[in-house]
Motif scaffolding. Structure first.
Motif, PDB file in Angstrom:
ATOM      1  N   SER A   1    -112.533  79.626  47.685  1.00 18.53           N
ATOM      2  CA  SER A   1    -113.540  79.567  46.611  1.00 18.53           C
ATOM      3  C   SER A   1    -113.479  78.205  45.917  1.00 18.53           C
ATOM      4  O   SER A   1    -114.400  77.825  45.191  1.00 18.53           O
ATOM      5  CB  SER A   1    -113.338  80.695  45.605  1.00 18.53           C
ATOM      6  N   ARG A   2    -112.420  77.459  46.169  1.00 20.48           N
ATOM      7  CA  ARG A   2    -112.316  76.110  45.607  1.00 20.48           C
ATOM      8  C   ARG A   2    -113.386  75.174  46.151  1.00 20.48           C
ATOM      9  O   ARG A   2    -113.705  74.170  45.513  1.00 20.48           O
ATOM     10  CB  ARG A   2    -110.924  75.537  45.905  1.00 20.48           C
TER      11      ARG A   2
ATOM     12  N   GLY B   1    -104.389  73.356  32.500  1.00 19.25           N
ATOM     13  CA  GLY B   1    -105.672  73.629  33.146  1.00 19.25           C
ATOM     14  C   GLY B   1    -106.851  72.900  32.529  1.00 19.25           C
ATOM     15  O   GLY B   1    -106.725  71.779  32.024  1.00 19.25           O
ATOM     16  N   GLY B   2    -107.996  73.578  32.552  1.00 17.79           N
ATOM     17  CA  GLY B   2    -109.267  72.964  32.171  1.00 17.79           C
ATOM     18  C   GLY B   2    -109.285  72.338  30.794  1.00 17.79           C
ATOM     19  O   GLY B   2    -109.901  71.292  30.581  1.00 17.79           O
TER      20      GLY B   2
ATOM     21  N   ARG C   1    -120.760  68.701  37.324  1.00 20.74           N
ATOM     22  CA  ARG C   1    -120.647  68.780  35.869  1.00 20.74           C
ATOM     23  C   ARG C   1    -120.252  67.429  35.267  1.00 20.74           C
ATOM     24  O   ARG C   1    -120.773  67.009  34.255  1.00 20.74           O
ATOM     25  CB  ARG C   1    -119.643  69.844  35.460  1.00 20.74           C
TER      26      ARG C   1
ATOM     27  N   ARG D   1    -115.874  75.602  43.575  1.00 22.94           N
ATOM     28  CA  ARG D   1    -115.397  75.016  42.320  1.00 22.94           C
ATOM     29  C   ARG D   1    -115.485  73.488  42.358  1.00 22.94           C
ATOM     30  O   ARG D   1    -115.859  72.853  41.377  1.00 22.94           O
ATOM     31  CB  ARG D   1    -113.952  75.455  42.030  1.00 22.94           C
TER      32      ARG D   1
ATOM     33  N   ARG E   1    -102.410  74.473  41.863  1.00 24.30           N
ATOM     34  CA  ARG E   1    -103.772  74.485  41.306  1.00 24.30           C
ATOM     35  C   ARG E   1    -104.767  73.728  42.185  1.00 24.30           C
ATOM     36  O   ARG E   1    -104.382  73.096  43.153  1.00 24.30           O
ATOM     37  CB  ARG E   1    -103.741  73.931  39.880  1.00 24.30           C
ATOM     38  N   ASP E   2    -106.050  73.821  41.792  1.00 26.95           N
ATOM     39  CA  ASP E   2    -107.095  73.344  42.701  1.00 26.95           C
ATOM     40  C   ASP E   2    -107.225  71.832  42.816  1.00 26.95           C
ATOM     41  O   ASP E   2    -107.108  71.263  43.885  1.00 26.95           O
ATOM     42  CB  ASP E   2    -108.444  74.000  42.370  1.00 26.95           C
TER      43      ASP E   2
ATOM     44  N   ASN F   1    -113.625  72.376  24.696  1.00 26.04           N
ATOM     45  CA  ASN F   1    -113.273  73.496  25.567  1.00 26.04           C
ATOM     46  C   ASN F   1    -112.327  74.353  24.747  1.00 26.04           C
ATOM     47  O   ASN F   1    -111.330  73.877  24.224  1.00 26.04           O
ATOM     48  CB  ASN F   1    -112.581  72.976  26.830  1.00 26.04           C
TER      49      ASN F   1
ATOM     50  N   ASN G   1    -107.465  69.264  37.168  1.00 16.90           N
ATOM     51  CA  ASN G   1    -107.152  70.573  36.554  1.00 16.90           C
ATOM     52  C   ASN G   1    -105.661  70.865  36.579  1.00 16.90           C
ATOM     53  O   ASN G   1    -105.249  71.973  36.239  1.00 16.90           O
ATOM     54  CB  ASN G   1    -107.865  71.691  37.312  1.00 16.90           C
TER      55      ASN G   1
ATOM     56  N   ASP H   1    -107.245  78.918  48.989  1.00 20.77           N
ATOM     57  CA  ASP H   1    -108.280  79.559  48.185  1.00 20.77           C
ATOM     58  C   ASP H   1    -109.630  78.899  48.470  1.00 20.77           C
ATOM     59  O   ASP H   1    -109.997  77.905  47.847  1.00 20.77           O
ATOM     60  CB  ASP H   1    -107.910  79.433  46.702  1.00 20.77           C
TER      61      ASP H   1
ATOM     62  N   ARG I   1    -118.879  72.432  41.655  1.00 21.42           N
ATOM     63  CA  ARG I   1    -119.205  72.652  40.240  1.00 21.42           C
ATOM     64  C   ARG I   1    -118.638  71.536  39.353  1.00 21.42           C
ATOM     65  O   ARG I   1    -119.345  70.987  38.500  1.00 21.42           O
ATOM     66  CB  ARG I   1    -118.662  74.014  39.799  1.00 21.42           C
ATOM     67  N   PHE I   2    -117.372  71.196  39.558  1.00 17.51           N
ATOM     68  CA  PHE I   2    -116.778  70.145  38.718  1.00 17.51           C
ATOM     69  C   PHE I   2    -117.399  68.785  39.042  1.00 17.51           C
ATOM     70  O   PHE I   2    -117.602  67.970  38.143  1.00 17.51           O
ATOM     71  CB  PHE I   2    -115.253  70.116  38.890  1.00 17.51           C
TER      72      PHE I   2
ATOM     73  N   ASP J   1    -111.077  77.336  25.924  1.00 18.84           N
ATOM     74  CA  ASP J   1    -110.325  78.268  26.781  1.00 18.84           C
ATOM     75  C   ASP J   1    -108.869  77.847  26.794  1.00 18.84           C
ATOM     76  O   ASP J   1    -108.484  76.921  27.505  1.00 18.84           O
ATOM     77  CB  ASP J   1    -110.853  78.232  28.221  1.00 18.84           C
TER      78      ASP J   1
ATOM     79  N   ARG K   1    -107.796  68.841  30.879  1.00 13.88           N
ATOM     80  CA  ARG K   1    -108.808  67.950  31.474  1.00 13.88           C
ATOM     81  C   ARG K   1    -109.868  67.577  30.436  1.00 13.88           C
ATOM     82  O   ARG K   1    -110.197  66.406  30.254  1.00 13.88           O
ATOM     83  CB  ARG K   1    -109.446  68.700  32.662  1.00 13.88           C
TER      84      ARG K   1
HETATM   85  N1  CTP Z   1    -107.456  77.300  39.180  1.00 14.57           N
HETATM   86  C1  CTP Z   1    -107.143  76.939  40.479  1.00 14.57           C
HETATM   87  N2  CTP Z   1    -107.811  77.482  41.534  1.00 14.57           N
HETATM   88  C2  CTP Z   1    -108.785  78.387  41.326  1.00 14.57           C
HETATM   89  C3  CTP Z   1    -109.110  78.784  40.019  1.00 14.57           C
HETATM   90  C4  CTP Z   1    -108.431  78.217  38.964  1.00 14.57           C
HETATM   91  O1  CTP Z   1    -106.280  76.122  40.669  1.00 14.57           O
HETATM   92  N3  CTP Z   1    -109.445  78.914  42.365  1.00 14.57           N
HETATM   93  C5  CTP Z   1    -106.693  76.719  38.046  1.00 14.57           C
HETATM   94  C6  CTP Z   1    -107.141  75.349  37.599  1.00 14.57           C
HETATM   95  O2  CTP Z   1    -106.001  74.644  37.149  1.00 14.57           O
HETATM   96  C7  CTP Z   1    -108.031  75.630  36.426  1.00 14.57           C
HETATM   97  C8  CTP Z   1    -107.351  76.837  35.797  1.00 14.57           C
HETATM   98  O3  CTP Z   1    -106.814  77.555  36.895  1.00 14.57           O
HETATM   99  O4  CTP Z   1    -108.113  74.557  35.543  1.00 14.57           O
HETATM  100  C9  CTP Z   1    -108.247  77.720  34.977  1.00 14.57           C
HETATM  101  O5  CTP Z   1    -109.293  78.218  35.761  1.00 14.57           O
HETATM  102  P1  CTP Z   1    -110.755  78.411  35.188  1.00 14.57           P
HETATM  103  O6  CTP Z   1    -110.684  78.953  33.825  1.00 14.57           O
HETATM  104  O7  CTP Z   1    -111.546  79.108  36.212  1.00 14.57           O
HETATM  105  O8  CTP Z   1    -111.299  76.927  35.213  1.00 14.57           O
HETATM  106  P2  CTP Z   1    -111.431  75.785  34.150  1.00 14.57           P
HETATM  107  O9  CTP Z   1    -110.811  74.578  34.764  1.00 14.57           O
HETATM  108  O10 CTP Z   1    -110.977  76.193  32.818  1.00 14.57           O
HETATM  109  O11 CTP Z   1    -112.993  75.557  34.245  1.00 14.57           O
HETATM  110  P3  CTP Z   1    -114.172  75.821  33.195  1.00 14.57           P
HETATM  111  O12 CTP Z   1    -114.216  74.564  32.400  1.00 14.57           O
HETATM  112  O13 CTP Z   1    -115.370  75.985  34.058  1.00 14.57           O
HETATM  113  O14 CTP Z   1    -113.803  77.037  32.431  1.00 14.57           O
END
Ligand code: CTP
Length: 433
Positions: free
Chosen positions: A176-177, A41-42, A187, A180, A129-130, A53, A134, A174, A183-184, A55, A45
């Motif tokens: 809500s992407r 994930g994030g 950013r 997202r 994933r989105d 990062n 990511n 999804d 946002r990406f 997380d 990236r």
């Molecule tokens: N993800 C996704 N679809 C979503 C939310 C999340 O595919 N609607 C996946 C993505 O692979 C993302 C991961 O879950 O990288 C983690 O989600 P999140 O923590 O929300 O995003 P981050 O990419 O870590 O973004 P940030 O840097 O803003 O924390």
């Protein structure tokens, strides 16, 4: 087919030592349990883009909670498990956390329903994933520690500065992407890829965002408003006609852009002057919705499905902000005491937002309030009043309030003058002492 690449040295340089050691420990432990574990994930990236990062998301091919529990025991950390989703989070004593998830494929029986979970390979996990950026993973187990898995062109899109979905149904899976993606894009200064843009526009025209649950809409807006380049995000949402999904009246015009510019100046000054960090999204939220009346704000809150304390706090901040703007505008005489009376008891974020709306010519006032006025208190206290022989009663509060007012407006400056004023007030009220 992807090119195999090992990024273990990049992982080690981008993450603090402690975190890369944690990843190695997780890898070894998983291996001893016969499981494959990946960093996903994030954070992947951000490692590739050399951003920080912290997380840490781990995907396990196999029983993720079992790995998490063993890992927590090893580190004397807490663990909490989510049975239904086969996930777990390990929380260290200092609050540092590592999320574990079982790799899965999602079957969307109905796009808005919760996904069913089953064990599946890492590729499938990444495919749901989105965006490509990511959807990369770093292997933590075996001799391949640091092996980058990039099945969908994430590295290329980082180089090309592109936000790209992995398949045509991504926004349907999804919606809500859509937010997202914006946002990406802002950013990182990336563009939305042409095919992804077509899908995004299609998702908007199908009003898919209406299906997103309130809390998610609220969180996504909060995240967007927390970005440094939130203004670009709002403009992009305007371009794609997404603002209406928050509130039908929501608009971004030049007036608002000017307010945001003033806010930026104010916040720059604030962070230079004070140590504490403001929750910038709150001020931005206030300005963004400044023209909503009470009824409309209630509608927005119900769209966000926010209730209870969260609602009370947000509504309180917002209404105080609106009221402050209104009150300052109708002041005939901008006295220190009047300003303090208005701003006291407000969150600083609401005060800065109010001044940004009032305009640049009020900036000096904000600076005076934040550096001087808000710290003004009477030098005399209840004990002094008692020593003067004034019998304790509600009058104490009144006297101290009046002393503070007079002090703020420079009518008095010494403790002696404060005592004189106290005496005068008591006598005027006919109090015998
Ligand atoms: N993800 C996704 N679809 C979503 C939310 C999340 O595919 N609607 C996946 C993505 O692979 C993302 C991961 O879950 O990288 C983690 O989600 P999140 O923590 O929300 O995003 P981050 O990419 O870590 O973004 P940030 O840097 O803003 O924390």
């Amino acid at each position: 087919a992807q090119k195999l690449k090992n990024i273990s040295s990049l992982v080690k340089t981008c993450l603090p030592d402690r975190v890369s050691r944690i990843l190695e420990d997780i890898g070894r432990l998983a291996e001893s349990m016969g499981l494959n574990a990946y960093l996903v994930g994030g954070v992947v990236r951000d490692i590739l883009m050399q951003n920080t990062n912290m997380d840490i998301d781990i995907v396990v091919e196999g029983d993720a909670p079992a790995l998490a529990k063993r890992f927590a025991a090893m580190k004397k950390a807490k663990v909490s498990e989510h049975f239904k989703f086969k996930t777990a989070v390990v929380i260290f004593r200092d609050g540092f956390r590592v999320d574990f998830a079982t790799s899965r494929t999602e079957y969307y029986t109905n796009p808005a329903s919760a996904p069913e979970v089953e064990n599946a390979s890492i590729r499938n996990d990444l495919y749901r994933r989105d965006f490509s950026i990511n959807a990369m993973a770093v292997k933590l187990t075996g001799d391949d520690f640091g092996l980058l898995l990039d099945f969908f062109g994430g590295q290329k899109d980082i180089i090309d500065k592109k936000i790209r979905v992995l398949h045509s149904l991504s926004f349907v899976d999804d919606p809500s992407r859509c937010l997202r993606g914006v946002r990406f894009a802002v950013r990182y200064g990336f563009a939305v890829g042409p095919h992804t843009e077509k899908l995004l526009k299609h998702a908007v025209s199908l009003k898919l965002l209406e299906r997103v649950v309130g809390q998610r809409m609220y969180l996504e807006l909060k995240y967007i408003l927390s970005e440094d380049s939130y203004v670009d995000a709002l403009l992009m949402m305007k371009k794609y006609d997404m603002l209406k999904f928050f509130h039908e009246k929501l608009a971004i015009d030049d007036f608002k852009l000017d307010r945001f510019a003033v806010l930026k100046k104010i916040n720059g000054w604030y962070s230079f002057q004070f140590e504490d960090k403001l929750e910038l999204w709150i001020s931005r939220f206030c300005i963004l919705f400044a023209d909503l009346n009470r009824q409309e704000m209630k509608r927005l809150a119900s769209r966000f499905e926010i209730t209870g304390r969260l609602y009370d706090e947000l509504a309180d901040t917002f209404y105080k902000f609106k009221h402050a703007v209104w009150q300052v505008r109708r002041l005939k005489d901008v006295k220190a005491s009047a300003i303090t009376g208005i701003f006291e008891g407000m969150k600083t974020e609401a005060v800065t937002a109010a001044v940004a709306v009032l305009g640049q010519e009020y900036e000096w006032l904000l600076k005076e309030y934040l550096t001087v006025y808000r710290f003004v208190t009477p030098s005399v206290d209840g004990n002094d009043l008692k020593s003067m022989g004034i019998p304790p009663s509600g009058i104490y509060g009144e006297i101290l309030k009046e002393i503070k007012r007079a002090k703020l407006d420079h009518e008095i400056s010494s403790k002696e003058e404060e005592l004189d004023l106290a005496e005068r007030i008591a006598r005027e009220r006919g109090i015998k002492f």
